[in-house]
Design a protein around this motif. Structure first.
Motif, PDB file in Angstrom:
ATOM      1  N   VAL A 157      25.474  15.719 -29.997  1.00 28.10           N
ATOM      2  CA  VAL A 157      25.474  15.853 -31.458  1.00 28.10           C
ATOM      3  C   VAL A 157      24.469  14.900 -32.087  1.00 28.10           C
ATOM      4  CG1 VAL A 157      26.892  15.587 -33.540  1.00 28.10           C
ATOM      5  CG2 VAL A 157      27.864  16.603 -31.493  1.00 28.10           C
ATOM      6  N   LYS A 158      24.267  13.739 -31.470  1.00 23.40           N
ATOM      7  CA  LYS A 158      23.411  12.709 -32.044  1.00 23.40           C
ATOM      8  C   LYS A 158      21.930  12.957 -31.786  1.00 23.40           C
ATOM      9  CE  LYS A 158      27.159   9.617 -30.760  1.00 23.40           C
ATOM     10  NZ  LYS A 158      27.581   8.559 -29.794  1.00 23.40           N
ATOM     11  N   THR A 159      21.624  14.018 -31.045  1.00 20.85           N
ATOM     12  CA  THR A 159      20.239  14.253 -30.638  1.00 20.85           C
ATOM     13  C   THR A 159      19.719  15.626 -31.037  1.00 20.85           C
ATOM     14  OG1 THR A 159      20.614  12.803 -28.731  1.00 20.85           O
ATOM     15  CG2 THR A 159      18.672  14.209 -28.649  1.00 20.85           C
ATOM     16  N   ALA A 160      20.545  16.666 -30.929  1.00 22.30           N
ATOM     17  CA  ALA A 160      20.073  18.043 -31.093  1.00 22.30           C
ATOM     18  C   ALA A 160      20.191  18.535 -32.535  1.00 22.30           C
ATOM     19  CB  ALA A 160      20.845  18.968 -30.167  1.00 22.30           C
ATOM     20  N   ASP A 161      19.327  19.507 -32.868  1.00 20.73           N
ATOM     21  CA  ASP A 161      19.420  20.211 -34.153  1.00 20.73           C
ATOM     22  C   ASP A 161      20.424  21.348 -34.066  1.00 20.73           C
ATOM     23  OD1 ASP A 161      17.259  18.677 -35.297  1.00 20.73           O
ATOM     24  OD2 ASP A 161      15.851  19.937 -34.179  1.00 20.73           O
ATOM     25  N   GLY A 251      19.238  22.498 -46.583  1.00 21.85           N
ATOM     26  CA  GLY A 251      19.043  21.054 -46.639  1.00 21.85           C
ATOM     27  C   GLY A 251      19.813  20.313 -45.568  1.00 21.85           C
ATOM     28  N   GLU A 252      20.535  21.064 -44.726  1.00 19.38           N
ATOM     29  CA  GLU A 252      21.358  20.457 -43.689  1.00 19.38           C
ATOM     30  C   GLU A 252      20.518  19.810 -42.597  1.00 19.38           C
ATOM     31  OE1 GLU A 252      24.884  19.266 -41.879  1.00 19.38           O
ATOM     32  OE2 GLU A 252      24.577  20.137 -43.869  1.00 19.38           O
ATOM     33  N   LEU A 253      19.314  20.342 -42.354  1.00 15.33           N
ATOM     34  CA  LEU A 253      18.461  19.759 -41.307  1.00 15.33           C
ATOM     35  C   LEU A 253      18.107  18.319 -41.643  1.00 15.33           C
ATOM     36  CD1 LEU A 253      16.843  20.112 -38.693  1.00 15.33           C
ATOM     37  CD2 LEU A 253      14.918  20.889 -40.091  1.00 15.33           C
ATOM     38  N   LYS A 254      17.704  18.086 -42.870  1.00 12.60           N
ATOM     39  CA  LYS A 254      17.352  16.728 -43.309  1.00 12.60           C
ATOM     40  C   LYS A 254      18.559  15.801 -43.185  1.00 12.60           C
ATOM     41  CE  LYS A 254      15.292  14.259 -47.262  1.00 12.60           C
ATOM     42  NZ  LYS A 254      16.386  13.304 -47.570  1.00 12.60           N
ATOM     43  N   LYS A 255      19.722  16.280 -43.631  1.00 17.84           N
ATOM     44  CA  LYS A 255      20.926  15.455 -43.565  1.00 17.84           C
ATOM     45  C   LYS A 255      21.322  15.175 -42.122  1.00 17.84           C
ATOM     46  CE  LYS A 255      25.778  15.330 -45.036  1.00 17.84           C
ATOM     47  NZ  LYS A 255      26.280  14.999 -43.695  1.00 17.84           N
ATOM     48  N   ARG A 256      21.269  16.224 -41.277  1.00 19.47           N
ATOM     49  CA  ARG A 256      21.671  16.049 -39.877  1.00 19.47           C
ATOM     50  C   ARG A 256      20.756  15.065 -39.164  1.00 19.47           C
ATOM     51  NH1 ARG A 256      23.499  20.807 -35.727  1.00 19.47           N
ATOM     52  NH2 ARG A 256      24.938  21.105 -37.453  1.00 19.47           N
ATOM     53  N   ARG A 257      19.465  15.203 -39.394  1.00 12.42           N
ATOM     54  CA  ARG A 257      18.528  14.286 -38.730  1.00 12.42           C
ATOM     55  C   ARG A 257      18.662  12.869 -39.253  1.00 12.42           C
ATOM     56  NH1 ARG A 257      12.887  17.689 -37.576  1.00 12.42           N
ATOM     57  NH2 ARG A 257      13.806  19.054 -35.966  1.00 12.42           N
ATOM     58  N   GLU A 258      18.922  12.708 -40.553  1.00 12.69           N
ATOM     59  CA  GLU A 258      19.129  11.363 -41.096  1.00 12.69           C
ATOM     60  C   GLU A 258      20.394  10.734 -40.518  1.00 12.69           C
ATOM     61  OE1 GLU A 258      19.076  11.724 -45.334  1.00 12.69           O
ATOM     62  OE2 GLU A 258      16.874  11.663 -45.456  1.00 12.69           O
ATOM     63  N   ASP A 259      21.454  11.526 -40.367  1.00 17.15           N
ATOM     64  CA  ASP A 259      22.691  11.024 -39.755  1.00 17.15           C
ATOM     65  C   ASP A 259      22.439  10.587 -38.317  1.00 17.15           C
ATOM     66  OD1 ASP A 259      24.104  11.481 -42.067  1.00 17.15           O
ATOM     67  OD2 ASP A 259      24.997  13.369 -41.397  1.00 17.15           O
ATOM     68  N   ASN A 260      21.663  11.388 -37.588  1.00 18.04           N
ATOM     69  CA  ASN A 260      21.350  11.041 -36.194  1.00 18.04           C
ATOM     70  C   ASN A 260      20.510   9.776 -36.112  1.00 18.04           C
ATOM     71  OD1 ASN A 260      22.728  13.308 -35.366  1.00 18.04           O
ATOM     72  ND2 ASN A 260      20.924  14.534 -34.946  1.00 18.04           N
TER      73      ASN A 260
END
Length: 316
Positions: A157-161, A251-260
């Protein structure tokens, strides 16, 4: 050869430089820092796909077929296959690379097997760095195939899109997904070996579990595939591409990558603080002293932790 020379070659798509840099980040922590510092500004272009699920689910075969489908569509692919670690050499056992031999000769595919080296959660410690290197190397898609450790396999979860959870009928449990944390991490559920009896039942159980879970803006699709026969692979890839389009538009990609990224930074801070505390404790034996106090019940573990942090806070 200096690291900067390898990085220059990497930016020009040099395959040997890519392989060498991944070897360095696996084996040399200090050099790994220098490599990531040099290349980080060039990262963030690749679509990172995590293939996860229980052992015996056919993750390697599915990874192989997805990579071939991507190549048929003119895309370049990087594969990080996390294997169990050899007890003799400390390296990966290379089972996944053996199963993808025909891909290894494709110049548009770069395969790297990495041993877990004792790391829990299904990934190798150097996985994130390897993904960054493959991104800069020019891979359009990077597939991470986890080692297959079931319930603790959530580090992906911490690495993949996009995370593809691979399920199969007939592995014992009515549904392997009824394990803490596992149902929540899947963006797409692939029911592999769907030519076996019970595949439709497994798909229905996954659907029922998703219905009972927290409501999401996007319901994870369920795709039935037979990877060994290359059935359903194209449909699965379509769902993976659709998921990326959803991530971007919402906008979830930006949020997910920032969380990671936040998680990665916190982990690096924890590692660095621990390293410095242990290094300084070797000179004044502070850790050994508080350990003895706790063992003798003169101090509790929380107070011991506070005393260590206070002792080194000026230097951390």
């Amino acid at each position: 050869m200096l690291i900067l020379e390898y990085v220059d070659k990497l930016l020009n798509g040099d395959r040997r430089a890519c392989a060498r840099l991944i070897s360095i980040v696996e084996n040399d922590e200090e050099e790994a820092k220098n490599i990531i510092k040099e290349i980080y500004k060039y990262t963030g272009k690749a679509h990172v796909i995590g293939i996860t699920g229980p052992p015996g689910g056919g993750k390697s075969t599915l990874t192989d077929k997805l990579a071939k489908e991507l190549r048929n569509r003119g895309k370049t692919v990087g594969i990080v296959a996390i294997d169990p670690t050899s007890p003799f050499t400390g390296g990966s056992i290379l089972g996944d690379r053996i199963r993808m031999q025909d891909l290894a000769t494709d110049p548009g595919v770069f395969i790297r097997s990495m041993g877990t080296r004792g790391c829990l959660g299904g990934l190798s410690k150097a996985t994130q760095s390897a993904v960054k290197i493959l991104d800069v190397y020019g891979a359009d898609y990077i597939i991470i195939e986890t080692v297959g450790v079931g319930q603790s396999e959530i580090d992906i979860v911490k690495t993949a899109d996009t995370i593809v959870m691979v399920m199969v009928p007939g592995l014992g449990d009515d549904i392997q997904a009824i394990k803490a944390g596992v149902m929540e991490i899947g963006d797409i559920f692939a029911i592999n070996k769907s030519d076996l009896d019970g595949a439709n039942r497994t798909a229905a159980e996954v659907k029922a579990m998703l219905d009972m879970g927290p409501r999401k803006d996007r319901r994870p699709p369920i795709v039935q595939v037979v990877a060994s026969l290359n059935k359903g692979t194209s449909e699965l890839l379509d769902e993976i591409i659709n998921h990326m389009e959803y991530l971007k538009s919402s906008g979830e990609l930006k949020k997910r990558r920032e969380d990671n990224i936040k998680t990665e930074i916190i982990k690096l801070i924890e590692t660095e603080v621990m390293k410095r505390v242990l290094e300084k404790s070797q000179t004044n034996h502070a850790l050994e002293k508080v350990t003895a106090s706790v063992a003798n019940r003169k101090m509790d573990p929380f107070s011991a932790c506070e005393s260590i942090i206070k002792l080194f806070s000026d230097n951390i």
